[in-house]
Design an enzyme around this catalytic site. Sequence first.
Site, PDB file in Angstrom:
ATOM      1  N   ASP A 156       1.178  -1.306  -0.160  1.00  0.00           N
ATOM      2  CA  ASP A 156       0.200   0.149  -0.271  1.00  0.00           C
ATOM      3  C   ASP A 156       1.310   1.175   0.344  1.00  0.00           C
ATOM      4  OD1 ASP A 156      -1.575   2.099   0.624  1.00  0.00           O
ATOM      5  OD2 ASP A 156      -2.965   0.518   1.680  1.00  0.00           O
ATOM      6  N   LYS A 166      -6.865   9.933  -1.726  1.00  0.00           N
ATOM      7  CA  LYS A 166      -5.640  10.870  -0.981  1.00  0.00           C
ATOM      8  C   LYS A 166      -4.991  11.745  -2.137  1.00  0.00           C
ATOM      9  CE  LYS A 166      -7.419   8.380   2.436  1.00  0.00           C
ATOM     10  NZ  LYS A 166      -8.564   8.269   2.850  1.00  0.00           N
TER      11      LYS A 166
HETATM   12  N1  PLP Z   1      -4.822   2.978   2.919  1.00  0.00           N
HETATM   13  C1  PLP Z   1      -4.491   3.566   3.588  1.00  0.00           C
HETATM   14  C2  PLP Z   1      -2.755   3.878   4.247  1.00  0.00           C
HETATM   15  C3  PLP Z   1      -5.199   4.406   4.018  1.00  0.00           C
HETATM   16  O1  PLP Z   1      -4.684   5.651   4.454  1.00  0.00           O
HETATM   17  C4  PLP Z   1      -6.509   4.240   4.067  1.00  0.00           C
HETATM   18  C5  PLP Z   1      -7.326   5.669   4.508  1.00  0.00           C
HETATM   19  O2  PLP Z   1      -6.527   6.644   5.131  1.00  0.00           O
HETATM   20  C6  PLP Z   1      -6.924   3.376   2.902  1.00  0.00           C
HETATM   21  C7  PLP Z   1      -5.957   2.647   2.659  1.00  0.00           C
HETATM   22  C8  PLP Z   1      -8.295   3.243   2.893  1.00  0.00           C
HETATM   23  O3  PLP Z   1      -9.004   4.458   2.145  1.00  0.00           O
HETATM   24  P1  PLP Z   1     -10.442   4.839   0.904  1.00  0.00           P
HETATM   25  O4  PLP Z   1     -10.468   5.106   2.071  1.00  0.00           O
HETATM   26  O5  PLP Z   1      -9.981   5.869   0.015  1.00  0.00           O
HETATM   27  O6  PLP Z   1     -10.787   3.748   0.879  1.00  0.00           O
END
Ligand code: PLP
Length: 411
Positions: A198, A223
């Site tokens: 990620d 983000k």
């Molecule tokens: N991965 C990280 C590192 C995040 O900070 C977030 C959300 O804050 C996500 C995944 C999940 O993304 P989403 O809010 O678009 O579902």
Amino acid sequence: MTASSEQDNVQDHSDPSHGARLGFDTRAIHHAFDPADFSRAVQPPVFLTSTYGFESVAANDAAAALGGRLYAREYNPTTEILEKRLANLEGAEAGLVVSTGMAAFGTLVLSLLSQGDELVVHKTLYSNTVAMVEQCLPRFGIRVVPVDLSNPNNLDAAITDKTRLVYFETPVNPLSAILDISAIAARAHARNVKVAVDSTFASPSLQRPIEHGADIVLHSLTKYINGHGDTLGGALLGDAETLHTLHETGLRYITGATLSPHSAFLILRGLKTLSLRMERHSASALIIAHMLEAHPAVAWVSYPFLDSHPDHTIAHKQMTQGAGMLAFGLHAGFDGARTMLDRLQLLTRAVSLGDTDSLIYHPASITRARQAIRKDAHLIEGVGEDLVRLSVGLEDVSDLVADLRQALQDL
Ligand code: PLP
């Protein structure tokens, strides 16, 4: 390269190799979009259609054979441009975009893992990813093995012949710890296990995990990649075979978490300025990190490009800049964090990150509030009651510094 051949490259969107010749920003603006296919529109049109008509039954057979160009859960022209562009920017063979970052994680694990399989994860993850691996996957017979991947040697004991995937974030939410992608990938690959990273906190402008040996990259497009705080989205990028599975089973019928074409359009628009924004986010965050580090009210600061960050050598190896995310704690702890947040006049008290607007929040306060509804709500591993997370936006850094200074006064 002559001017005319450069022009040819920009126009030749069907040439899969042109991505290697053009720079990152040029590809972020042009890749996989040929205006000639869309009435010479300079920006990609948004196709709001739920299904696609076919001229004849034979034409339908051909479309079905192509793999899902029949129905908008699996295919949309605007979305397809975004998938190809993101894959190109990450150095991946193929991409899939879905409705949120969490949908991307769900699509990944529910498509690739089955009952009896094991998933190795880093011990600290985004809080809802933690909820998924602690509460959901075990219900389906998938064993989750949390490991401290800050020492990649720990993988050796964690991987068994049932392990299908190693999954981690870097930088890690919310402390911006940095994990060594190439060292982890080398150990996982030695045991024939795939690695998914990620990379939401960095974006492909600052870090491309596939170049360091990862197999799959996940992003919350909500983000930095969209960057404007006005839509949600998620992406998975990797090899064509895996992405085919994620598309044909994961999106089509396991999660069905399709990204709206309008969101795809917004994210394509945000992507065009990604590296400009990341430079500014990173430069401002470094200034603020130095300011906080020198402030008497501040007990600690965690920012990957500070020399005091324990993983700064790895950060410099795999990232070009530190991004806009930092975490810090005050000597005044939990109560001090709450006082400081309430005094802020410019920074927005909000969760999420990567927006034009600076966003700041105190995870322990939110966890306490959640405990009123869910008694088992808890802070994730590695997060203390004093931690404040700041996503530095694109405002003038002098204004951000001034707002933080007045909020920290006499704490
Ligand atoms: N991965 C990280 C590192 C995040 O900070 C977030 C959300 O804050 C996500 C995944 C999940 O993304 P989403 O809010 O678009 O579902």
